[in-house]
Design a protein around this motif. Sequence first.
Motif, PDB file in Angstrom:
ATOM      1  N   PRO A   1     -11.437  58.061  38.019  1.00 41.41           N
ATOM      2  CA  PRO A   1     -12.361  57.255  38.827  1.00 41.41           C
ATOM      3  C   PRO A   1     -11.634  56.648  40.029  1.00 41.41           C
ATOM      4  N   LEU A   2     -12.338  56.573  41.150  1.00 38.82           N
ATOM      5  CA  LEU A   2     -11.735  56.154  42.411  1.00 38.82           C
ATOM      6  C   LEU A   2     -12.559  55.026  43.023  1.00 38.82           C
ATOM      7  N   PHE A   3     -11.840  53.977  43.468  1.00 45.42           N
ATOM      8  CA  PHE A   3     -12.490  52.961  44.275  1.00 45.42           C
ATOM      9  C   PHE A   3     -12.681  53.553  45.678  1.00 45.42           C
ATOM     10  N   VAL A   4     -13.923  53.810  46.062  1.00 46.74           N
ATOM     11  CA  VAL A   4     -14.204  54.480  47.336  1.00 46.74           C
ATOM     12  C   VAL A   4     -14.241  53.449  48.456  1.00 46.74           C
ATOM     13  N   ASP A   5     -13.402  53.674  49.469  1.00 45.38           N
ATOM     14  CA  ASP A   5     -13.348  52.782  50.627  1.00 45.38           C
ATOM     15  C   ASP A   5     -14.065  53.352  51.838  1.00 45.38           C
ATOM     16  N   GLY A   6     -14.253  54.663  51.885  1.00 44.50           N
ATOM     17  CA  GLY A   6     -14.932  55.223  53.034  1.00 44.50           C
ATOM     18  C   GLY A   6     -15.150  56.710  52.901  1.00 44.50           C
ATOM     19  N   LEU A   7     -16.054  57.227  53.752  1.00 43.31           N
ATOM     20  CA  LEU A   7     -16.396  58.643  53.784  1.00 43.31           C
ATOM     21  C   LEU A   7     -16.195  59.147  55.199  1.00 43.31           C
TER      22      LEU A   7
ATOM     23  N   ILE B   1     -13.223  61.922  51.269  1.00 42.05           N
ATOM     24  CA  ILE B   1     -13.409  60.601  50.670  1.00 42.05           C
ATOM     25  C   ILE B   1     -12.036  59.942  50.590  1.00 42.05           C
ATOM     26  N   PHE B   2     -11.926  58.696  51.029  1.00 40.49           N
ATOM     27  CA  PHE B   2     -10.657  58.011  50.859  1.00 40.49           C
ATOM     28  C   PHE B   2     -10.873  56.710  50.092  1.00 40.49           C
ATOM     29  N   GLY B   3      -9.898  56.399  49.239  1.00 38.65           N
ATOM     30  CA  GLY B   3      -9.975  55.209  48.407  1.00 38.65           C
ATOM     31  C   GLY B   3      -8.685  55.013  47.649  1.00 38.65           C
ATOM     32  N   HIS B   4      -8.774  54.372  46.479  1.00 32.57           N
ATOM     33  CA  HIS B   4      -7.580  54.085  45.701  1.00 32.57           C
ATOM     34  C   HIS B   4      -7.953  54.050  44.229  1.00 32.57           C
ATOM     35  N   VAL B   5      -6.998  54.417  43.397  1.00 34.81           N
ATOM     36  CA  VAL B   5      -7.229  54.450  41.951  1.00 34.81           C
ATOM     37  C   VAL B   5      -7.212  53.050  41.376  1.00 34.81           C
ATOM     38  N   SER B   6      -6.299  52.221  41.846  1.00 40.68           N
ATOM     39  CA  SER B   6      -6.212  50.827  41.424  1.00 40.68           C
ATOM     40  C   SER B   6      -5.881  49.983  42.640  1.00 40.68           C
ATOM     41  N   HIS B   7      -5.918  48.673  42.444  1.00 35.12           N
ATOM     42  CA  HIS B   7      -5.692  47.787  43.576  1.00 35.12           C
ATOM     43  C   HIS B   7      -4.241  47.807  44.041  1.00 35.12           C
ATOM     44  N   ARG B   8      -3.360  48.410  43.278  1.00 34.10           N
ATOM     45  CA  ARG B   8      -1.948  48.485  43.657  1.00 34.10           C
ATOM     46  C   ARG B   8      -1.486  49.927  43.836  1.00 34.10           C
ATOM     47  N   SER B   9      -2.429  50.838  43.931  1.00 32.77           N
ATOM     48  CA  SER B   9      -2.061  52.241  44.035  1.00 32.77           C
ATOM     49  C   SER B   9      -2.019  52.680  45.490  1.00 32.77           C
TER      50      SER B   9
ATOM     51  N   VAL C   1      -9.445  62.595  49.300  1.00 36.85           N
ATOM     52  CA  VAL C   1     -10.074  63.685  48.562  1.00 36.85           C
ATOM     53  C   VAL C   1     -10.876  64.520  49.554  1.00 36.85           C
ATOM     54  N   LYS C   2     -10.386  65.748  49.808  1.00 33.84           N
ATOM     55  CA  LYS C   2     -11.104  66.675  50.669  1.00 33.84           C
ATOM     56  C   LYS C   2     -12.021  67.523  49.795  1.00 33.84           C
TER      57      LYS C   2
ATOM     58  N   ILE D   1     -23.179  59.024  47.898  1.00 31.09           N
ATOM     59  CA  ILE D   1     -22.200  58.349  47.047  1.00 31.09           C
ATOM     60  C   ILE D   1     -22.650  56.912  46.880  1.00 31.09           C
ATOM     61  N   ARG D   2     -22.608  56.443  45.679  1.00 34.00           N
ATOM     62  CA  ARG D   2     -23.137  55.130  45.332  1.00 34.00           C
ATOM     63  C   ARG D   2     -22.322  54.004  45.969  1.00 34.00           C
TER      64      ARG D   2
END
Length: 1103
Positions: free
Chosen positions: A529-535, A548-556, A561-562, A500-501
């Motif tokens: 699209p997802l802001f990826v914070d970690g795997l 994969i865990f992250g957030h769609v926007s900075h306020r989401s 994601v399994k 993952i990039r």
Amino acid sequence: MEHRGPEERGPEERSHEAGRTETHQFHVRTDRGFRAQPSHGALVRAKQQCSAQQLSSSPEMSAQTRAICSESFMHTFPWHFITVCDVILMLTKLFDFNLNSVTESSLWRSTDYGTTYQKLNEKVGAKTILSYLYVSPNNKRKIMLLTDPEVESSLLISSDEGATYQKYRLSFYILSLLFHPEQEDWILAYSHDQKLYSSVEFGRRWQLVHERVAPNRFYWSKTGLDKEPGLIHLETSITDGQALYVTCKLQNCTDANKGKPFPGYIDPNSLVVQDEYVFVQVSTGGRPIYYVSAKRNVFTPMKLPKYTLPKDLHVISTDENRVVAAVQEWNQNDTYNLYVSETSGVFYTLALENVVSSMGPEGNVMIDLYEVAGIKGMFLANKKTDDTVKTYITYNRGRDWRLLQAPTADLRGTSVHCELPYCSLHLHLHVSANPYTSGNIESKDSAPGIIVASGSIGAELTTSNVSMFITSDAGNTWRQIFEEEYSVLYLDQGGALVAIRHTPLPIRHLWMSFDEGRQWNKYSFTTSPLFVDGLLGEPGEETLIMTIFGHVSHRSEWQLVKIDFRSIFNRRCTEGDYQTWHLHNQGEPCIMGVRRIYRKLKPIARCVMGKTYSVTMTAAPCDCTEDDFECDYGYERRSDGKCTPAFWFLPSSMSRSCTTGTTFLNSTGYRKVVSNNCTAGVIAEYTARRQHCPTQAPKGLHLVTSEGKLTATLGSNVTFLVFLEEGDGARTSIMVDFGDGHALTYSNISSIEDGIRHVYKAVGIYRVTATGENSLGSESATLYLHVTCQLEYIHLSAPFVAVKSKEVNLTAVLWPSQVGTVTYIWWFGNNTEPIITLDGSVSCTFSREGVNTVTVQVSAGNAILQDRKTVAVHEYFRSHLLAFSSNLDDHNPDVAEWRLDISRVIKISMVQASGVRPEQILVTVLPGLPTAAEFFLLPDKETTEGKPEKISAHLDELSEILLSALNQNLVQFTLRPGVQVTVYTAHLSAAPLVDTSENHSGSAMLMLLSIVVLGLAIFVVYKFKRKIPGLNVYAQMQNEKEQEMIQSPVSPTESTVVSLNPLRELVTSPKLLDAELNTRPIGCLKPRAHVKFSTELPTYINV
């Protein structure tokens, strides 16, 4: 200095540990126990409405997205090895920036690899705020939760994979935990107040083990090495600069049961117990000395090449019965040299110079050295040469290093022209501190030979134009796989790789390879699209599931994601899907003395290896060659590859531990690389030869204290250590002369391995001599030991009033009087340069009238004390002593503030009774009992016009007025209601100091304080100086002074000699004082309670 190495991280982080070696002084590995110390998260999301969705991102891969709301940071724990192996626990927290604290937490549990989650807040307490989550390393069913200590100090325990919990109150705040490597219920807990607790019931009950324990300096015993399984090794703090290494029983850590394996103090934060080795550090004369104990034997100084002169040392590894150490030498700043030892951990040889280092986020030192997983003896290191950094690789534990061959083509198939040694591949060897993101390099034990790393091609390592590279043949050849940085996860034990990039932008795709990175397929894992914070490669690298865990926007809300890759494969691997792979180093099959053949999956195979797959390897020994041997201690490798003695090394010195009649191994200059399994070949030629020990005279005798210091405190135990470099220790007698009239003799040096203890009973500098002797000769060593006593306080003896341009004496009086070597530093007025003396008295002259300040600082050992006095300087003045009614003594606390206030009251009373102007009177109350004072009369310069005869007459007139008022009892003051004090003229009075001639021939030159305060001390010392050794110097100094002529205050024209002896009347009972001084012990003298001495001298008052 501390850092979060593998041993200090929580269980949730350990499974993500990769290989950049992150060290502090004496780095510790995890097999001594599971040290868990979770980190605080910093990822924060706003509170949003929750939602969940099921999607299929491609026909071949299933992905499920779940939103987790209201919290900010996650700790995720998988279970890998229990029958129910698909459980995931997740702890989330909500951080309130306004309150700057965590206000909510939630515990989530999944039993289906993260497909669904159940919220467990009701089971742990709806209002309970959780901080950390731990899993037992020996029983994955046992879980421990810690609450936020700001709210409550408790822990919750589960024995059923986190399904149910029991809550237990704590009386302390846990900072870190250390689980026993074998006993699942044994835990050590370190508290915020430096206390160590133990539990044998998995945290249900705790018992205090020890106080003042250094952080992360406590270790479990190791089976087969320590005598008891419940033994604890720990470092306890004594002072800011001293610590002790002690061993303790788990449930009975009393003074009687404590062991002290190392004799003497050690440097703080230096104890490391790792595998079969124990390391400590002791600084002597500003230089550190490093000691090692192998297999719990006696400690021996670590032998680095003679002129290494280390500034800093870090133990990197103790695998395979050898020590790898990173040493920063005296001429290095941002690099370290790597040294390797033999099995004892004592003798070290250079492996690689100038390895790059950097500072970690918590101030810890990080060494650019990476141990490749899955292949023993293989390391990567970044070396700095001429301000350029290059990456080197070794296959034989540092015996040989070479540059990395760059790929022959880039991603597009274009040829890469990169010729060694001018151009090569360079890799970043950083490991991520965040367990949910990958670092710059990754390798796995389950996938030997596969290494994925970011780096660059060229003459040196750069941070620009970074690409991703992979090798599937253990670093012999490399391929470029991406032109940007990616996080890479190993799935199915290396059978599949997921990338993952690394980007701050939202993404929706990932890449997957089934052939060791030769081809990559693109997959979509989310519709938005997802802001990826970690795997999270959960529940482990042997599966095909990741999160994969992250957030769609900075306020989401959080998005989990399994991704389940199992649908991509339709069968399990069979024997025909595997192939053999021969480990080699540029075609050389013999590595570490063996030929190793691994079984690996064929690149074209599309099958699942599964959890039952295990790495298999066959090994066959090789014949030994010179490449299997490294240079022995004291030898250096020449350009032709031969090992020859260093200029400072005498090969014969290696027989120093010999005993006549026995044998020793005489080095050939080479030693076999540890863990090298070669046989036959040149082994006989290069292996050390056993020879008979020669009979020789003792040589190289060393005498030191166990603390490495040249000072000792009076009355304390001093332990002397004696070492012999060469000679038959068993037949060499040792005689130690302590320099105080005592000496001891031992039949051989082996009988004093624990040291020789001695107590000194007097302050002084002692010449300690050790002499070793046998039938062939003798050898001596000398040590000069300063025995000191703590300096408690000082006071400066100075006159209150001094005559202008006349010499006065200043004396610093110490208490106790004998403290050892003392330096006096004198400051006069506003002078910027002090006067430094070894004598406690100086003479000075004040050339100007006014108030002058004198400061003396006394340096004794580590203590520096000072006192300050003011001296009023006048050309003409008269002085008289005062006495008081006896009721004043009952209210005299003998403190400076009281004397200052009484001086002011006396002056006011004298001004009121006599009419003399205030500026012409100075009054000071003297220290001690009975209460006495002195007043000084100053002339009126305008009235006298500065003429001596007028000044003398004027002072006579003022004296008659004041003495008349005193004789008539007109000078009185009220101390408190009902206590009226009358001031009298003392029967014994100092003469007036007045200069009545132009050439000052009649001026007095007497120190008033010496008469009033020091008179008693001079008399006592003069009389008893032979009975008090501690005052010899002071008595001799005073004895050399001449008695001075002064004028009587009654008759200014008569000259009389004032004897010091009448001043004994100032002491309550001189006979009692005489008896007490005769019975005081020699050494640190302290005053008796009922004999009053003042620690301060009076200050004149002028209001």
